[in-house]
Design a protein around this motif. Structure first.
Motif, PDB file in Angstrom:
ATOM      1  N   ASP A 163       1.020  -1.111  -0.057  1.00  0.00           N
ATOM      2  CA  ASP A 163      -0.046  -0.037   0.060  1.00  0.00           C
ATOM      3  C   ASP A 163       0.949   1.253  -0.010  1.00  0.00           C
ATOM      4  O   ASP A 163       1.425   1.926   1.061  1.00  0.00           O
ATOM      5  CB  ASP A 163      -0.963   0.019   1.276  1.00  0.00           C
ATOM      6  CG  ASP A 163      -1.995   0.989   1.112  1.00  0.00           C
ATOM      7  OD1 ASP A 163      -1.743   1.980   0.380  1.00  0.00           O
ATOM      8  OD2 ASP A 163      -2.998   0.866   2.062  1.00  0.00           O
ATOM      9  N   PRO A 164       1.083   1.771  -1.058  1.00  0.00           N
ATOM     10  CA  PRO A 164       1.902   3.003  -1.356  1.00  0.00           C
ATOM     11  C   PRO A 164       1.481   4.285  -0.415  1.00  0.00           C
ATOM     12  O   PRO A 164       2.166   4.896   0.174  1.00  0.00           O
ATOM     13  CB  PRO A 164       2.070   3.415  -2.770  1.00  0.00           C
ATOM     14  CG  PRO A 164       2.002   1.991  -3.405  1.00  0.00           C
ATOM     15  CD  PRO A 164       0.863   1.353  -2.435  1.00  0.00           C
ATOM     16  N   TRP A 165       0.063   4.265  -0.584  1.00  0.00           N
ATOM     17  CA  TRP A 165      -0.174   5.508   0.393  1.00  0.00           C
ATOM     18  C   TRP A 165      -0.259   5.165   1.840  1.00  0.00           C
ATOM     19  O   TRP A 165       0.152   6.293   2.574  1.00  0.00           O
ATOM     20  CB  TRP A 165      -1.676   5.887   0.033  1.00  0.00           C
ATOM     21  CG  TRP A 165      -1.821   6.706  -1.293  1.00  0.00           C
ATOM     22  CD1 TRP A 165      -2.291   6.088  -2.519  1.00  0.00           C
ATOM     23  CD2 TRP A 165      -1.643   7.987  -1.456  1.00  0.00           C
ATOM     24  NE1 TRP A 165      -2.273   7.024  -3.490  1.00  0.00           N
ATOM     25  CE2 TRP A 165      -1.967   8.351  -2.779  1.00  0.00           C
ATOM     26  CE3 TRP A 165      -1.279   9.052  -0.694  1.00  0.00           C
ATOM     27  CZ2 TRP A 165      -1.716   9.565  -3.314  1.00  0.00           C
ATOM     28  CZ3 TRP A 165      -0.997  10.267  -1.069  1.00  0.00           C
ATOM     29  CH2 TRP A 165      -1.127  10.505  -2.520  1.00  0.00           C
ATOM     30  N   ARG A 209      11.123   4.657  -3.305  1.00  0.00           N
ATOM     31  CA  ARG A 209      10.573   4.034  -4.609  1.00  0.00           C
ATOM     32  C   ARG A 209       9.706   4.928  -5.498  1.00  0.00           C
ATOM     33  O   ARG A 209       9.073   5.979  -5.159  1.00  0.00           O
ATOM     34  CB  ARG A 209       9.618   2.658  -4.110  1.00  0.00           C
ATOM     35  CG  ARG A 209      10.426   1.516  -3.499  1.00  0.00           C
ATOM     36  CD  ARG A 209       9.496   0.350  -3.267  1.00  0.00           C
ATOM     37  NE  ARG A 209      10.244  -0.544  -2.618  1.00  0.00           N
ATOM     38  CZ  ARG A 209       9.688  -1.729  -2.390  1.00  0.00           C
ATOM     39  NH1 ARG A 209       7.967  -1.929  -2.572  1.00  0.00           N
ATOM     40  NH2 ARG A 209       9.953  -2.709  -1.794  1.00  0.00           N
ATOM     41  N   PRO A 210       9.760   4.401  -6.851  1.00  0.00           N
ATOM     42  CA  PRO A 210       8.954   5.461  -7.893  1.00  0.00           C
ATOM     43  C   PRO A 210       7.456   5.360  -7.246  1.00  0.00           C
ATOM     44  O   PRO A 210       6.717   6.482  -7.842  1.00  0.00           O
ATOM     45  CB  PRO A 210       9.067   4.927  -9.229  1.00  0.00           C
ATOM     46  CG  PRO A 210      10.679   4.150  -8.906  1.00  0.00           C
ATOM     47  CD  PRO A 210      10.328   3.685  -7.460  1.00  0.00           C
ATOM     48  N   ASP A 211       6.727   4.327  -6.755  1.00  0.00           N
ATOM     49  CA  ASP A 211       5.401   4.387  -6.776  1.00  0.00           C
ATOM     50  C   ASP A 211       5.026   4.940  -5.319  1.00  0.00           C
ATOM     51  O   ASP A 211       3.691   4.966  -5.074  1.00  0.00           O
ATOM     52  CB  ASP A 211       5.016   2.804  -6.678  1.00  0.00           C
ATOM     53  CG  ASP A 211       5.490   2.033  -5.719  1.00  0.00           C
ATOM     54  OD1 ASP A 211       6.546   2.169  -5.247  1.00  0.00           O
ATOM     55  OD2 ASP A 211       4.599   1.078  -5.387  1.00  0.00           O
ATOM     56  N   THR A 212       6.017   5.440  -4.684  1.00  0.00           N
ATOM     57  CA  THR A 212       5.616   6.078  -3.312  1.00  0.00           C
ATOM     58  C   THR A 212       5.068   7.394  -3.693  1.00  0.00           C
ATOM     59  O   THR A 212       5.743   8.173  -4.581  1.00  0.00           O
ATOM     60  CB  THR A 212       6.746   6.271  -2.512  1.00  0.00           C
ATOM     61  OG1 THR A 212       7.255   4.735  -1.872  1.00  0.00           O
ATOM     62  CG2 THR A 212       6.428   7.117  -1.152  1.00  0.00           C
ATOM     63  N   PRO A 213       3.911   7.740  -3.328  1.00  0.00           N
ATOM     64  CA  PRO A 213       3.158   8.799  -4.109  1.00  0.00           C
ATOM     65  C   PRO A 213       3.621  10.207  -3.377  1.00  0.00           C
ATOM     66  O   PRO A 213       2.690  10.926  -2.608  1.00  0.00           O
ATOM     67  CB  PRO A 213       1.461   8.735  -3.585  1.00  0.00           C
ATOM     68  CG  PRO A 213       1.549   7.950  -2.589  1.00  0.00           C
ATOM     69  CD  PRO A 213       2.857   7.194  -2.572  1.00  0.00           C
TER      70      PRO A 213
END
Length: 239
Positions: A163-165, A209-213
């Motif tokens: 869960d990136p969020w 990480r790139p997907d961390t918003p």
């Protein structure tokens, strides 16, 4: 207090000088940037958090102070104004600490039943996304036969992988506990350092990480804060 001055003060400085009232005022100032419906949702979340944690303390302060700092940090220093994320930040310990009260059920029903019911109540009050974000940062029931801190770190790593969020909420929570470790008693600081120090490398990797918003600026800020937390842990445990 001069309200606008609060916007220039570090969060722990507000805590030391003005306490909960100052943090509430700072939170209200941050909310002025949000649409009215988002403000109403966050005000509702804050009052729910205040009710659930009314008797809780963090050594020298009301527990609500921690929840306010976690949410304000996400807005001011991470640049995130996603109302579901901010709602979950205010309520990130509600399911873990007060599942029976939140769900309106007897405590005898057991951990998993109460956890699921409390998450369902958050989904009803707010929305399923907010509820699942809180679930992602809620610790499980630990096996007493194994090391509690190791189980905690394994759970955090696993849930944040998915869960990136949730990483945004957890890293603000960690910053408040880690960088803020000097704002408590020595015994509490030492136990926190033992618990959190091994988690720093994993958080550093997840934040990058790139997907961390998060924006590049927010990530750089967080990485600096993780470095500071590590310095403070070392001073406590190695000094």
């Amino acid at each position: 207090m001069a309200p606008r001055m609060l916007l220039s003060m570090p969060l722990h400085a507000i805590t030391e000088v003005y306490g909960e009232a100052g943090l509430r005022e700072r939170f209200a100032l941050e909310l002025l940037e949000l649409p009215p419906d988002d403000r109403r949702q966050l005000e509702e979340a804050l009052e729910l958090a205040a009710r659930l944690h009314a008797a809780d303390r963090r050594v020298r302060e009301p527990y609500l102070n921690h929840l306010l700092r976690v949410a304000i940090r996400i807005m001011r220093y991470y640049g995130i104004h996603d109302v579901d994320v901010l709602t979950a930040a205010l309520l990130h310990d509600a399911v873990e600490d007060h599942p029976a009260e939140l769900a309106g059920l007897p405590e005898s029903l057991g951990h998993q039943v109460l956890t699921d019911a409390a998450v369902a109540e958050l989904a009803r009050r707010f929305n399923p996304r907010t509820a699942e974000l809180v679930r992602s940062v809620t610790n499980p029931e630990y096996d007493p036969e194994h090391d509690k801190h190791e189980q905690y770190r394994a759970h955090v790593a696993d849930s944040l992988e998915r869960d990136p969020w949730a990483r945004v909420i957890k890293v603000s929570d960690f910053t408040d506990n880690g960088v803020g470790v000097i704002h408590t008693t020595y015994d509490k600081a030492r136990s926190s350092a033992i618990k959190y120090r091994p988690l720093v490398p994993k958080l550093r990797e997840l934040v990058g990480r790139p997907d961390t918003p998060l924006s590049h600026a927010a990530k750089d800020h967080i990485l600096d804060q993780l470095d500071l937390a590590e310095e403070r842990f070392a001073a406590i445990l190695d000094g």
